[in-house]
Design a protein around this motif. Structure first.
Motif, PDB file in Angstrom:
ATOM      1  N   ALA A  79       3.565   0.430   2.460  1.00  0.00           N
ATOM      2  CA  ALA A  79       3.382  -0.821   4.013  1.00  0.00           C
ATOM      3  C   ALA A  79       2.800  -1.105   3.538  1.00  0.00           C
ATOM      4  O   ALA A  79       2.270  -1.664   1.874  1.00  0.00           O
TER       5      ALA A  79
ATOM      6  N   ASN B 218      -3.816   9.793   1.997  1.00  0.00           N
ATOM      7  CA  ASN B 218      -4.500   9.155   0.796  1.00  0.00           C
ATOM      8  C   ASN B 218      -3.938   7.906   1.003  1.00  0.00           C
ATOM      9  O   ASN B 218      -2.968   7.793   0.604  1.00  0.00           O
ATOM     10  N   GLU B 219      -4.873   6.611   0.308  1.00  0.00           N
ATOM     11  CA  GLU B 219      -3.664   5.005   0.452  1.00  0.00           C
ATOM     12  C   GLU B 219      -4.746   4.947  -0.469  1.00  0.00           C
ATOM     13  O   GLU B 219      -5.506   4.694  -1.294  1.00  0.00           O
ATOM     14  N   ARG B 220      -3.442   4.053  -1.261  1.00  0.00           N
ATOM     15  CA  ARG B 220      -3.529   2.944  -3.293  1.00  0.00           C
ATOM     16  C   ARG B 220      -3.117   2.371  -3.103  1.00  0.00           C
ATOM     17  O   ARG B 220      -1.893   1.723  -2.449  1.00  0.00           O
ATOM     18  N   LEU B 221      -3.400   0.702  -3.437  1.00  0.00           N
ATOM     19  CA  LEU B 221      -2.420  -0.741  -3.694  1.00  0.00           C
ATOM     20  C   LEU B 221      -1.771  -0.317  -4.778  1.00  0.00           C
ATOM     21  O   LEU B 221      -2.312   0.256  -6.230  1.00  0.00           O
TER      22      LEU B 221
ATOM     23  N   ARG C  43       0.576  -1.679  -0.189  1.00  0.00           N
ATOM     24  CA  ARG C  43       0.195   0.546   0.170  1.00  0.00           C
ATOM     25  C   ARG C  43       1.166   1.026  -0.017  1.00  0.00           C
ATOM     26  O   ARG C  43       1.953   1.679   0.535  1.00  0.00           O
ATOM     27  N   LEU C  44       0.071   2.082  -0.737  1.00  0.00           N
ATOM     28  CA  LEU C  44       1.050   3.655  -0.528  1.00  0.00           C
ATOM     29  C   LEU C  44       0.151   4.290   0.045  1.00  0.00           C
ATOM     30  O   LEU C  44      -0.858   4.864  -0.619  1.00  0.00           O
ATOM     31  N   ILE C  45       0.839   5.489   1.473  1.00  0.00           N
ATOM     32  CA  ILE C  45       0.075   6.497   2.414  1.00  0.00           C
ATOM     33  C   ILE C  45       0.634   6.848   2.094  1.00  0.00           C
ATOM     34  O   ILE C  45       1.682   7.948   1.134  1.00  0.00           O
ATOM     35  N   GLU C  46       0.115   8.782   0.979  1.00  0.00           N
ATOM     36  CA  GLU C  46       0.464   9.772   0.369  1.00  0.00           C
ATOM     37  C   GLU C  46      -0.554  10.668   0.956  1.00  0.00           C
ATOM     38  O   GLU C  46      -1.327  10.693   0.568  1.00  0.00           O
TER      39      GLU C  46
ATOM     40  N   GLU D 184       4.077   9.812   7.067  1.00  0.00           N
ATOM     41  CA  GLU D 184       2.324   9.813   6.489  1.00  0.00           C
ATOM     42  C   GLU D 184       1.720  10.593   7.105  1.00  0.00           C
ATOM     43  O   GLU D 184       0.641  11.342   6.321  1.00  0.00           O
TER      44      GLU D 184
ATOM     45  N   VAL E  25       6.386   9.551   1.129  1.00  0.00           N
ATOM     46  CA  VAL E  25       5.424   8.540   0.940  1.00  0.00           C
ATOM     47  C   VAL E  25       5.870   7.397   2.282  1.00  0.00           C
ATOM     48  O   VAL E  25       7.547   6.964   2.683  1.00  0.00           O
TER      49      VAL E  25
ATOM     50  N   ARG F 220       7.551   6.777  10.781  1.00  0.00           N
ATOM     51  CA  ARG F 220       6.780   6.994   9.794  1.00  0.00           C
ATOM     52  C   ARG F 220       4.826   7.144  10.049  1.00  0.00           C
ATOM     53  O   ARG F 220       4.396   7.736   9.310  1.00  0.00           O
TER      54      ARG F 220
END
Length: 406
Positions: free
Chosen positions: A325, A207-210, A201-204, A258, A322, A254
């Protein structure tokens, strides 16, 4: 060898264990026992297979060193399939040397592939790559070439080289098709699916996306400052800082990553790093100490500046921050990641793969079993643990390698 033994061996080579058993099921001579053992392994009865192979190895005479060595290789493959990572590697190495000396290059290469697959499972990628570089698959039959390419793809995926992995899997698929072995083709297909399922997962900026594995590779080559929660490190295009042995510092990094570009309140950092419900003066003093240590650890990558309410991460060269995770995060996620391959593991094998003590792993398994996330069967040293795979996610590709001791 007599005609029945030859026919049974040909059936096994073609992936037809039932056909092999029809020819040797009632025989107890050493060659028949060996073939029965391999057939039972292909059918999934690994305990019975191991017993038959050991009987076969004892039945071969002193002049039948090659036959005994082949039994050792077959037993090592069963141990690998049953995730018995503690089997004696020296015995397999000796068997490989015997096969090599007697000109049985195909089985010697297969023994080498088993050694490399074991190294992959326990995270020793450098050793696996060196061993793989010594092998030339060109002279081998299709089944062996497919096995070689699967190992190449396994190393490439863990090194985040997706193009290399795709090319190796394409070659493996072609070789498996030539071999006409359904189980081998299924193994290649299963490995190929890893490239098309979420790996992280990218947390930026909240916001999150796979991400697929190729997305993770692209991220590592980008200009971003990456706080990698899969491997517990902080990196930018020029440098990498590992915080795997410093969990408090990584928890702070972390949290700051985030929240970037915003700051993080001191009370939040205290709760994350020290699990304190209220930030009293002692907590705030300890936080200042740990933030100072984090500044020192990542000074080449970023600074940590104080604000009126907390701290903020300030990258030195990167234009963005970024966090990477795992797709699914929970307590004992690393244990679940290994169990998610659908195989049964012993606690000792998990400890070896994770680089942790067996007691630590056993406590984790007991806690997971209490919530019905894993299940065990067998007793004592024969006890094994497993769980259904987590659908739609990769498992161990982005887990950190075990840390060297000392």
């Amino acid at each position: 060898m007599d005609s029945l033994i030859t026919a049974a061996a040909q059936a096994l080579a073609a992936g037809d264990p039932l056909g092999a058993l029809k020819r040797v099921a009632l025989r107890d001579d050493a060659p028949a026992l060996a073939l029965r053992g391999i057939a039972m392994a292909q059918l999934g009865d690994l305990v019975r297979a191991k017993t038959l192979l050991r009987r076969a190895a004892r039945g071969f005479g002193p002049r039948e060193a090659v036959a005994r060595a082949r039994c050792v290789v077959a037993e090592a493959e069963i141990a690998l399939a049953s995730r018995d990572l503690g089997w004696p590697a020296k015995a397999l190495e000796a068997a490989r040397a015997t096969l090599d000396a007697h000109g049985d290059l195909v089985n010697a290469a297969h023994a080498r592939y088993l050694e490399i697959r074991r190294l992959l499972l326990i995270g020793r990628l450098d050793e696996a790559e060196r061993a793989l570089a010594e092998l030339d698959p060109a002279p081998f039959p299709p089944a062996s070439r497919a096995a070689h390419e699967l190992v190449v793809a396994g190393v490439a995926m863990r090194r985040l080289r997706t193009e290399t992995a795709r090319a190796a899997l394409a070659r493996a698929k072609h070789a498996a098709r030539l071999a006409c072995i359904p189980a081998l083709a299924a193994e290649v297909e299963s490995a190929s699916l890893l490239l098309n399922t979420p790996a992280a997962r990218l947390i930026e900026s909240g916001n999150e996306r796979l991400l697929l594995l190729e997305d993770v590779e692209a991220l590592q080559a980008s200009k971003a400052l990456v706080v990698d929660a899969c491997r517990h490190l902080v990196r930018d295009p020029r440098a990498v800082v590992s915080l795997a042995r410093r969990p408090v510092l990584f928890a702070l990094a972390r949290a700051l990553g985030e929240a970037w570009p915003q700051d993080v309140p001191r009370a939040t950092l205290v709760a994350l790093a020290f699990r304190g419900k209220h930030a009293d003066e002692s907590h705030r003093a300890r936080l200042r100490v740990e933030v100072g240590r984090l500044r020192t650890a990542i000074r080449t990558l970023a600074g940590v500046s104080a604000t009126s309410r907390g701290f903020v991460l300030v990258p030195r060269r990167a234009s963005e921050v970024v966090v990477l995770a795992r797709p699914v995060e929970e307590q004992h996620a690393a244990v679940l990641a290994f169990l998610a391959d659908g195989e049964s593991w012993s606690s000792s094998a998990l400890a070896l793969a994770l680089g942790a003590s067996q007691r630590t792993v056993q406590r984790a398994l007991d806690q997971l079993a209490a919530t019905a996330k894993v299940q065990s069967f067998g007793l004592g040293r024969a006890r094994r643990w497993m769980t259904p795979p987590v659908g739609g996610f990769t498992t161990t590709l982005l887990l950190p390698a075990p840390l060297p001791s000392g």
